[in-house]
Motif scaffolding. Structure first.
Motif, short mmCIF file in Angstrom:
data_model
loop_
_atom_site.label_atom_id
_atom_site.label_comp_id
_atom_site.label_asym_id
_atom_site.label_seq_id
_atom_site.Cartn_x
_atom_site.Cartn_y
_atom_site.Cartn_z
N PHE A 1 78.25 7.34 56.66
CA PHE A 1 77.54 8.37 57.39
C PHE A 1 76.03 8.09 57.34
O PHE A 1 75.47 7.90 56.27
CB PHE A 1 77.82 9.76 56.79
CG PHE A 1 79.22 10.25 57.02
CD1 PHE A 1 79.64 10.61 58.29
CD2 PHE A 1 80.11 10.34 55.97
CE1 PHE A 1 80.94 11.06 58.50
CE2 PHE A 1 81.40 10.80 56.17
CZ PHE A 1 81.82 11.15 57.44
N GLN A 2 75.41 8.06 58.52
CA GLN A 2 73.97 7.91 58.63
C GLN A 2 73.36 9.20 59.17
O GLN A 2 74.08 10.18 59.37
CB GLN A 2 73.64 6.72 59.55
CG GLN A 2 74.26 5.40 59.11
CD GLN A 2 73.72 4.89 57.80
OE1 GLN A 2 72.60 5.20 57.40
NE2 GLN A 2 74.53 4.09 57.09
N ASP A 3 72.06 9.21 59.41
CA ASP A 3 71.39 10.44 59.84
C ASP A 3 71.93 10.97 61.17
O ASP A 3 72.20 12.16 61.30
CB ASP A 3 69.88 10.20 59.96
CG ASP A 3 69.25 9.98 58.58
OD1 ASP A 3 69.86 10.39 57.58
OD2 ASP A 3 68.16 9.38 58.53
N ASP A 4 72.05 10.11 62.16
CA ASP A 4 72.49 10.56 63.47
C ASP A 4 73.66 9.76 64.03
O ASP A 4 73.93 9.80 65.23
CB ASP A 4 71.32 10.51 64.46
CG ASP A 4 70.69 9.13 64.54
OD1 ASP A 4 71.08 8.26 63.74
OD2 ASP A 4 69.82 8.92 65.41
N PHE A 5 74.35 9.04 63.19
CA PHE A 5 75.55 8.32 63.62
C PHE A 5 76.37 7.97 62.40
O PHE A 5 75.96 8.20 61.25
CB PHE A 5 75.18 7.06 64.41
CG PHE A 5 74.55 5.97 63.58
CD1 PHE A 5 75.33 4.95 63.03
CD2 PHE A 5 73.18 5.94 63.34
CE1 PHE A 5 74.75 3.94 62.27
CE2 PHE A 5 72.60 4.94 62.59
CZ PHE A 5 73.39 3.93 62.05
N ILE B 1 79.46 5.23 65.98
CA ILE B 1 79.75 6.45 66.75
C ILE B 1 78.59 7.42 66.56
O ILE B 1 78.25 7.80 65.43
CB ILE B 1 81.07 7.09 66.30
CG1 ILE B 1 82.24 6.11 66.51
CG2 ILE B 1 81.33 8.38 67.07
CD1 ILE B 1 83.57 6.62 66.00
N SER B 2 78.01 7.81 67.66
CA SER B 2 76.82 8.69 67.63
C SER B 2 77.20 10.13 67.32
O SER B 2 78.32 10.57 67.60
CB SER B 2 76.10 8.61 68.97
OG SER B 2 75.06 9.54 69.04
N MET B 3 76.26 10.86 66.77
CA MET B 3 76.44 12.30 66.55
C MET B 3 76.43 13.00 67.89
O MET B 3 75.66 12.65 68.79
CB MET B 3 75.33 12.84 65.65
CG MET B 3 75.47 14.31 65.30
SD MET B 3 74.22 14.84 64.11
CE MET B 3 74.88 14.10 62.62
N SER C 1 80.96 21.22 69.52
CA SER C 1 81.86 21.44 68.38
C SER C 1 82.78 20.26 68.15
O SER C 1 83.42 20.17 67.10
CB SER C 1 82.69 22.71 68.62
OG SER C 1 83.44 22.60 69.82
N ALA C 2 82.86 19.34 69.13
CA ALA C 2 83.71 18.16 69.01
C ALA C 2 82.92 16.94 68.54
O ALA C 2 83.39 15.81 68.70
CB ALA C 2 84.38 17.85 70.36
N CYS C 3 81.75 17.16 67.96
CA CYS C 3 80.94 16.05 67.44
C CYS C 3 81.76 15.24 66.44
O CYS C 3 82.20 15.80 65.41
CB CYS C 3 79.69 16.59 66.78
SG CYS C 3 78.81 15.37 65.78
N PRO C 4 81.99 13.96 66.68
CA PRO C 4 82.84 13.16 65.79
C PRO C 4 82.33 13.12 64.36
O PRO C 4 83.12 13.19 63.40
CB PRO C 4 82.79 11.76 66.43
CG PRO C 4 82.40 11.98 67.83
CD PRO C 4 81.51 13.17 67.83
#
Length: 427
Positions: free
Chosen positions: A272-276, A297-299, A303-306
């Protein structure tokens, strides 16, 4: 003990019972042909599925027909049955040893290397491929032994008759192809002449393709709107099973991941990174040499943000995603008094059958009666990227496709885009 005396509560238990019965039967058959004790000890101590399948196949070959070997004119069934290694390498070591002797050098070191080399040759194919070939060869064995023919090396006319028999039974072309490749594989392992190159066999194979040809009915795709609707529905849920399904869905959709790639994920594969987030794929269908691949995979903003969905699932399941973690991410649930409590402590992935059952049931809540499969998620993500005019090279790499043909097969063109062709003619 007979299965007919009781019913299994779980399908997996019944399948395991069948495997145990089959293994026990093969061990008894091996003992009947005086298999050396050390081979059986080796078999029981390791108990890998691949070895059990290969061992049972090679053990059956020992009781049937000669194996051709250059310089010896063939190997008798009696000599084959007396070989300690026959269960492990289909006679590959004997073949190698014959080549060594024919080359004029004989030494203890070469003998030991021949044993190692034989085992390495079995690793030329993946475990699943070897298992599939063994199953196909077992079916060929049942057919040819009933007619009193040679199992290995096989006569081309007998293989042609076997293919004709499968076609006569109405077998799908995939079944016929599997039978053909299984026979081809077994012969290539011992360097025997390939009977599947016979013109009878080739023409029958073409006939099977024509006779069983049917229109391709592809699964419907899943859209971003449907996934967002599903995540909105369950965003306040406290059930781990719900978040496991949602995490599977958004990962497959946003990462264009195959089912086996998702189910084989371990904690160390997720960063997990800051925005992806970065997903490491250890092995893939198109990565035959296991070089590995990574998917970013980007943030998201819904509500379906991976990233958010996967983080929620990881926290609820108390999954260790630190570097070096060997925990499977998608694991079965354990129950207490009939109530599902959480992820099992046993480090094993959820089965494909169960994943398919739960995920499709969840998707049908928003997709209705659509013709869905787990690949609907991968195809849906690829279609959305193509329609958004993402460069082909980028989403082809994202999904790990090796060819343009394979990539394009996942995209469902909209009517608007299809009409662009004729509209561009300005008639």
């Amino acid at each position: 003990m007979s299965k007919d005396q009781y019913k299994f509560r779980k399908h997996d238990n019944e399948e395991q019972y069948k495997v145990n019965v089959k293994v026990t039967r093969k061990l008894k058959e091996a003992d009947a042909i005086r298999a050396p004790a050390q081979v059986l000890d080796h078999l029981c101590s390791h108990r890998s599925r691949r070895e059990l399948r290969v061992c049972s196949l090679a053990g059956s070959l020992a009781r049937v027909s000669p194996v051709a070997r250059r310089g010896t004119g063939g190997l008798s069934a009696e000599r084959w049955a007396a070989m300690p290694h026959r269960k492990q390498n289909l006679g590959i070591q004997e073949r190698i040893q014959g080549e060594i002797e024919a080359a004029g050098i004989k030494s203890d070191k070469f003998s030991e290397l021949s044993r190692i080399m034989a085992q390495q040759m079995l690793d030329a194919k993946s475990e699943s491929t070897t298992k599939r070939y063994c199953s196909g060869f077992d079916r060929w064995k049942t057919f040819i032994l009933a007619e009193g023919g040679d199992l290995l090396p096989a006569q081309p006319i007998h293989v042609a008759l076997y293919i004709s028999s499968l076609m006569n039974q109405g077998s799908l072309v995939s079944v016929v192809q599997s039978a053909l490749y299984s026979i081809k594989w077994a012969h290539s392992m011992i360097g025997a002449s390939d009977p599947t190159e016979n013109y009878f066999v080739k023409n029958l194979m073409e006939s099977a393709k024509r006779q069983s040809s049917k229109p391709i009915v592809k699964k419907d795709i899943v859209t971003s709107e449907q996934i967002i609707e599903l995540c909105e529905k369950y965003k306040g849920s406290k059930a781990i099973v719900v978040w496991r399904d949602l995490a599977y869905i958004v990962l497959s959709y946003s990462g264009f991941l195959r089912s086996d790639e998702v189910l084989s994920l371990k904690g160390a594969d997720i960063e997990f990174q800051d925005d992806f987030m970065l997903i490491h794929i250890r092995k893939s269908k198109t990565d035959q040499y296991r070089q590995g691949n990574s998917v970013v995979i980007s943030m998201g903003q819904t509500s379906a943000c991976p990233v958010s969905v996967l983080k929620t699932y990881v926290e609820m399941g108390n999954i260790n995603v630190a570097s070096g973690s060997d925990e499977y991410v998608f694991r079965p649930l354990y129950c207490n008094k009939g109530k599902k409590k959480g992820l099992t402590k046993k480090n094993k992935p959820i089965s494909y059958t169960r994943a398919r059952e739960t995920v499709l049931a969840r998707l049908r809540e928003v997709c209705g009666t659509a013709n869905l499969g787990l690949h609907s998620l991968r195809a849906g993500g690829a279609t959305a990227a193509a329609r958004a005019s993402v460069p082909d090279r980028m989403w082809k790499r994202h999904g790990g496709w090796r060819s343009e043909k394979a990539k394009d097969g996942y995209v469902e063109d909209s009517m608007e885009h299809r009409l662009l062709v004729s509209k561009s003619l300005h008639l």
